[in-house]
Scaffold this active site. Structure first.
Site, short mmCIF file in Angstrom:
data_model
loop_
_atom_site.label_atom_id
_atom_site.label_comp_id
_atom_site.label_asym_id
_atom_site.label_seq_id
_atom_site.Cartn_x
_atom_site.Cartn_y
_atom_site.Cartn_z
N CYS A 147 17.74 3.36 -11.28
CA CYS A 147 16.36 3.30 -10.79
C CYS A 147 15.36 3.18 -11.95
O CYS A 147 15.39 4.00 -12.88
CB CYS A 147 16.07 4.56 -9.98
SG CYS A 147 14.37 4.59 -9.39
N CYS A 198 20.33 6.17 -8.07
CA CYS A 198 19.33 6.76 -8.98
C CYS A 198 19.59 6.39 -10.43
O CYS A 198 18.65 6.22 -11.20
CB CYS A 198 19.32 8.28 -8.82
SG CYS A 198 18.81 8.80 -7.19
N GLU A 257 6.19 -11.57 7.28
CA GLU A 257 6.06 -10.15 7.61
C GLU A 257 6.36 -9.88 9.08
O GLU A 257 6.99 -8.89 9.42
CB GLU A 257 4.64 -9.65 7.27
CG GLU A 257 4.37 -9.52 5.78
CD GLU A 257 5.30 -8.53 5.09
OE1 GLU A 257 5.84 -7.64 5.76
OE2 GLU A 257 5.50 -8.67 3.88
N CYS A 305 10.41 10.55 -10.85
CA CYS A 305 10.88 10.98 -9.52
C CYS A 305 11.14 12.48 -9.50
O CYS A 305 12.05 12.98 -10.17
CB CYS A 305 12.14 10.20 -9.15
SG CYS A 305 12.78 10.67 -7.55
N CYS A 320 16.63 2.58 -3.86
CA CYS A 320 16.33 3.89 -3.25
C CYS A 320 16.64 3.80 -1.76
O CYS A 320 15.78 3.99 -0.91
CB CYS A 320 14.87 4.24 -3.50
SG CYS A 320 14.50 5.96 -3.17
#
Ligand code: SF4
Length: 488
Positions: A239, A236, A97, A245, A229
């Site tokens: 997706c 899309c 991270e 959405c 995205c």
């Protein structure tokens, strides 16, 4: 606990830790005196929330199924899934991270693998000369709250990522990718960098996170933002959560209306939901309504950037002869929060904007004097020049001076950590680009001054100690650490 986290925790408690909080109903705060409840802000319209538990369940299932099919094969994921040692798991995710906050996944993989080879555990890292916490005795905290509290430099996002991925804590995460996905899923057009919107997004992430696979869910949400995205041309059609959405639905409706119009049919009674109306705190401002040409990329939005703020800072290159005759420079560590947190710099002092050069010199001399505990004459500070550096929001001008010290100085240990470094060590330390520019300007000035006078040329950058043989406690850059060791 932050207000947002407290709200999320309360919401989870109310819902038995598994479903959405009762959004859409107003949440009232009890008055401190037990009288009439204080007025709570009106909740945003339902289209901005995840208030239907069935929808939340479906979204979790769709996203996780997609993640299981399409996730990228990344070394820290493999380790988080297979490593039986909980401390090592947490450490592995922490390292990934921190690296992912600096650069892209593709670049991180190689660094990560080399890092984990060199320092496979927190104990191995603690034995190196990096500045890591030894108070934890090599044990990683297990919850997001403790991770954020006990690990230096670990913020809310990193704490949530480690806790959910390594320890299975059902806590959400909000990073840039998640902000984009959530803003599109729920048509959030208010400034996505504002604290109130960020708080709402954390609430949402905590509501949405899958209780049985929190780490995978969080990674899936981030993966969706990174691969599907995406900011400019989201895919899309591919997706897995498009049916949830709001932004996509709006685009679809507009297309349907347009084709009906083309065939001369009247538009249906229920028109496209109109964001930007009223005083909804999550809608786009009325002055910047939905722009059909942008489609789903209407979201997220950020407030227009303010021009960078001008700042002046006096900085002093304090120099002495080291034990090998090479020049050494004093660097001090910046506070652990704020601009350039934890980085090292030459002793510096922020200045008012309209000071004369002499006044700037005097203020810097006073600052150095307080710090070194001995008189520093302002006229002894040699003016080198000005160095500018643009940070994202600050136009910084460093007014650079230098001071050569003949004897040693005793620095006040109560002040910021400090140390003397050779030029080579300076470049291998965690210093900002701006400070490298300052040292470059200083070097240029020294060369200019010394070149006409034969024999007086200072030997700069003379090889003293290599980066690998830095004094104990020296913090090196990530790159320097990962450089191949010098041949024996
Ligand atoms: Fe993003 Fe499009 Fe999926 Fe909506 S449908 S979440 S805008 S990729």
């Amino acid at each position: 606990m932050s207000p947002a986290r407290a709200r999320a925790a309360a919401a989870l408690r109310r819902s038995g830790g598994s479903a959405a909080p009762p959004q859409g109903r107003s949440r009232k705060r009890a008055s401190p005196r037990g009288g009439a409840p204080a007025a709570a802000p009106a909740p945003p319209p339902a289209r901005h929330l995840f208030s239907d538990p069935a929808e939340v369940e479906a979204l979790r299932g769709n996203l996780l199924a997609w993640y299981d099919r399409c996730k990228r094969d990344l070394p820290w994921r493999a380790l988080a899934e297979t490593e039986p040692d909980a401390d090592r798991r947490g450490y592995a995710v922490w390292v990934s991270e921190i690296m992912l906050q600096q650069t892209q996944v593709a670049t991180v993989i190689d660094y990560y693998n080399r890092w984990m080879q060199k320092w496979p555990t927190l104990q191995a890292l603690a034995q190196a000369s990096l500045e890591v916490v030894s108070e934890l005795a090599g044990q990683m905290p297990r919850t997001a709250e403790d991770l954020q509290k006990l690990l230096p430099g670990v913020g809310r996002y990193t704490a949530g990522a480690i806790a959910s991925i390594s320890y299975g804590q059902a806590t959400g995460v909000v990073d840039g990718n998640v902000i984009r996905v959530l803003c599109r899923l729920r048509c959030i057009g208010a400034d996505s960098s504002s604290p109130s919107v960020i708080d709402r997004l954390w609430d949402m992430a905590n509501v949405l996170v899958d209780r049985s696979r929190p780490g995978d869910f969080n990674q899936a949400l981030m993966e969706l933002g990174a691969t599907v995205c995406v900011p400019k041309a989201p895919l899309c059609g591919e997706c897995p959560v498009k049916q949830h959405c709001q932004a996509w639905r709006r685009v679809e409706k507009e297309l349907a209306f347009a084709s009906q119009k083309l065939f001369g049919k009247p538009p249906p009674v229920s028109d496209v939901e109109d964001c930007g109306v009223g005083d909804c705190p999550l809608c786009p401002p009325a002055t910047e309504p939905w722009d059909s040409s942008l489609g789903v990329t209407n979201f997220p939005r950020k407030a227009a950037k303010k021009p960078p703020r001008a700042m002046r800072t006096a900085t002093c290159v304090l120099e002495r002869r080291g034990c090998h005759g090479a020049p050494e420079y004093l660097i001090v560590q910046r506070p652990s929060s704020g601009l350039l947190a934890g980085l090292w710099e030459f002793p510096s002092l922020p200045l008012a904007q309209d000071l004369q050069e002499e006044k700037e010199r005097e203020e810097l001399a006073d600052h150095l004097q307080a710090w070194m505990g001995r008189p520093v004459a302002a006229k002894g500070l040699q003016f080198i020049g000005e160095v500018t550096h643009i940070f994202s929001h600050i136009h910084q001008t460093y007014v650079v001076f230098s001071l050569h010290l003949d004897g040693d100085v005793t620095l006040d240990p109560a002040l910021s950590p400090s140390r003397w470094v050779t030029e080579e060590e300076f470049h291998a330390s965690a210093v900002s680009t701006a400070m490298k520019k300052v040292l470059k300007a200083h070097g240029k000035q020294c060369r200019k001054e010394s070149s006409p006078v034969k024999g007086s040329k200072r030997k700069r950058g003379a090889k003293a100690q290599g980066a690998g043989s830095a004094c104990p406690g020296t913090q090196l850059s990530l790159h320097a650490f990962l450089q191949a060791p010098p041949a024996p």
